[in-house]
Design a protein around this motif. Structure first.
Motif, PDB file in Angstrom:
ATOM      1  N   ALA A  44      65.117   3.380  -9.699  1.00  0.00           N
ATOM      2  CA  ALA A  44      65.639   4.694 -10.063  1.00  0.00           C
ATOM      3  C   ALA A  44      65.304   5.730  -8.999  1.00  0.00           C
ATOM      4  O   ALA A  44      66.123   6.619  -8.695  1.00  0.00           O
ATOM      5  N   GLU A  56      69.199   2.435 -15.415  1.00  0.00           N
ATOM      6  CA  GLU A  56      69.380   2.374 -16.862  1.00  0.00           C
ATOM      7  C   GLU A  56      70.322   1.241 -17.258  1.00  0.00           C
ATOM      8  O   GLU A  56      70.084   0.526 -18.236  1.00  0.00           O
ATOM      9  N   THR A  92      61.622   1.443 -12.281  1.00  0.00           N
ATOM     10  CA  THR A  92      61.179   2.793 -11.896  1.00  0.00           C
ATOM     11  C   THR A  92      61.382   3.021 -10.399  1.00  0.00           C
ATOM     12  O   THR A  92      61.871   4.077  -9.970  1.00  0.00           O
ATOM     13  N   ASP A 122      69.139   7.063 -11.491  1.00  0.00           N
ATOM     14  CA  ASP A 122      68.789   6.653 -12.852  1.00  0.00           C
ATOM     15  C   ASP A 122      69.887   5.833 -13.505  1.00  0.00           C
ATOM     16  O   ASP A 122      69.607   4.959 -14.339  1.00  0.00           O
ATOM     17  N   ASP A 123      71.162   6.093 -13.181  1.00  0.00           N
ATOM     18  CA  ASP A 123      72.253   5.370 -13.846  1.00  0.00           C
ATOM     19  C   ASP A 123      72.187   3.883 -13.540  1.00  0.00           C
ATOM     20  O   ASP A 123      72.383   3.034 -14.426  1.00  0.00           O
TER      21      ASP A 123
END
Length: 431
Positions: free
Chosen positions: A87, A96, A84, A92-93
């Motif tokens: 990110a 993830e 978290t 976010d990529d």
């Protein structure tokens, strides 16, 4: 019943004042003396933390080598909390992709995790950024502050530290104060302790002798003067007592410093300017004793003068008829009836000199060096004002507590020496 309640009502303000301004400080001094309380530990309690510098000494706590190694190289673990944070900083990529391939994976070395971050499809290219990203997944407790013991123990478990070492590490990591008797052991070990004790003894004995002897001399000499002349001299000698300490010491500074009165006068005869207060230890002690001596002697003069005036004049007239001179009056009539005032002044001045330090603080601050540093001043410097910055409340309170016991012992000794019971008995004519 009404009169009793009324008496209690009148006494209540005095009881409250005594409790707040006398009993409470004494109790707090006793309590603090048995703690390691300082600026570093705080007063309200502490947290749990092991920093990188403490890590070098953690092995001295007796924990196993495995736990030491675990603390030093706890490693990095890919967790949801770390992802978290990743990110939020790097997109976010990146988070993830790392979640899909490495969630729950542990790395024992930073460089292994940095290599993974560099080889992602959406890589973190800058070396500094990779180090920052790796720190988000660090599971070491080193450098982390925990507010409660429960949180610290949970972190030890998550880090993989042997549970058998948790107690020792918890004690080692606690930054607050604890109960201890080490302050008194430290007082016995410090080389400065003996110097402070010797300074205090010298200061009290010399100043007390000056106070009593000079105060008694002033009282006796003014007793035989005409009333107006005697009152004038007493008013002049009482000035040191009524002047504010700062102003009084400032006058001594003007008198003794290298640009003061003595230096100016001696300069007329070719003597180089010098500080007559701080140049040598002997001069410093001389000025300190005189500063405090004149203050104490002025109080002694007033009390002794009152006691002498209370002696029936008929005794003095009768002695003159018998041919006694003034020295014989002093020796055989006045001094024998001065035991109680001398006892009071001796005990009061002793306790006052033991615990007071404001004149020394203002004049020499314990200098030159620490040659005039007395026990009470050492307690003040330790607990409230020192050059190191870490105020040691516990150790300073231990210094003060020692003075309390010394004062009680000296009071008992004085009462025994002056035969206190005999002084309080009824006169034989009333028995």
């Amino acid at each position: 019943m009404t009169s009793r309640m009324l008496g209690i009502g009148f006494l209540t303000p005095a009881i409250i004042a005594v409790s707040i301004f006398f009993l409470l400080p004494v109790l707090l001094t006793v309590m603090f003396a048995f703690t390691n309380m300082s600026t570093a530990t705080g007063i309200m309690g502490g947290a749990y933390q092991i920093n990188s510098e403490q890590l070098r000494n953690v092995a001295e706590t007796g924990i196993s080598d495995g736990s030491v190694e675990q603390l030093e190289n706890a490693g990095f673990q890919i967790t949801e909390a770390g992802l978290t944070a990743l990110a939020a900083q790097f997109g976010d990529d990146v988070a993830e992709e790392l979640r899909d391939d490495y969630l729950g994976h542990t790395f024992t070395a930073r460089r292994d995790l940095e290599r993974v971050l560099r080889d992602l499809d959406e890589p973190i290219r800058q070396t500094r950024d990779r180090k920052t990203a790796a720190d988000l997944f660090a599971v070491t407790i080193v450098g982390t502050r925990f507010d409660t013991e429960a949180n610290f123990r949970a972190a030890l478990t998550d880090t993989g530290v042997d549970p058998a070492d948790h107690d020792a590490l918890t004690t080692f990591a606690y930054t607050g104060w604890t109960w201890t008797t080490d302050n008194f052991s430290l007082l016995l070990e410090l080389p400065s302790t003996l110097r402070f004790a010797a300074n205090s003894a010298f200061y009290v004995v010399c100043t007390l002798a000056f106070n009593i002897a000079f105060g008694l001399f002033l009282a006796l000499s003014t007793f035989y003067l005409p009333s107006k002349t005697a009152n004038t001299f007493r008013a002049i000698w009482f000035l040191p007592r009524i002047l504010p300490p700062v102003l009084y010491v400032l006058m001594w500074n003007w008198f003794t410093w290298d640009n003061g009165f003595i230096a100016t006068v001696t300069g007329w005869f070719g003597v180089p300017p010098q500080n007559w207060m701080m140049q040598t230890t002997t001069r410093a002690w001389t000025v300190v004793i005189l500063i405090n001596g004149f203050v104490g002697a002025s109080l002694g003069m007033i009390l002794f003068s009152s006691a002498i005036k209370a002696i029936p004049t008929s005794m003095l007239y009768a002695s003159e008829v018998d041919g006694a001179n003034r020295w014989q009056q002093v020796r055989y009539i006045i001094l024998p009836q001065m035991r109680w005032p001398i006892l009071f002044m001796t005990s009061y001045q002793t306790l006052s000199l033991l615990t007071s330090f404001e004149y020394i603080l203002l004049a020499t601050d314990g200098g030159p060096g620490s040659s005039t540093e007395v026990w009470a001043l050492a307690a003040y410097h330790t607990a409230l004002n020192n050059y190191g910055g870490n105020l040691q409340y516990g150790l300073g309170s231990a210094y003060a507590l020692v003075l309390v016991f010394i004062g009680i012992g000296l009071s008992a000794l004085y009462l025994r020496f002056f035969n206190f019971k005999e002084l309080l008995t009824k006169p034989r004519i009333e028995q």
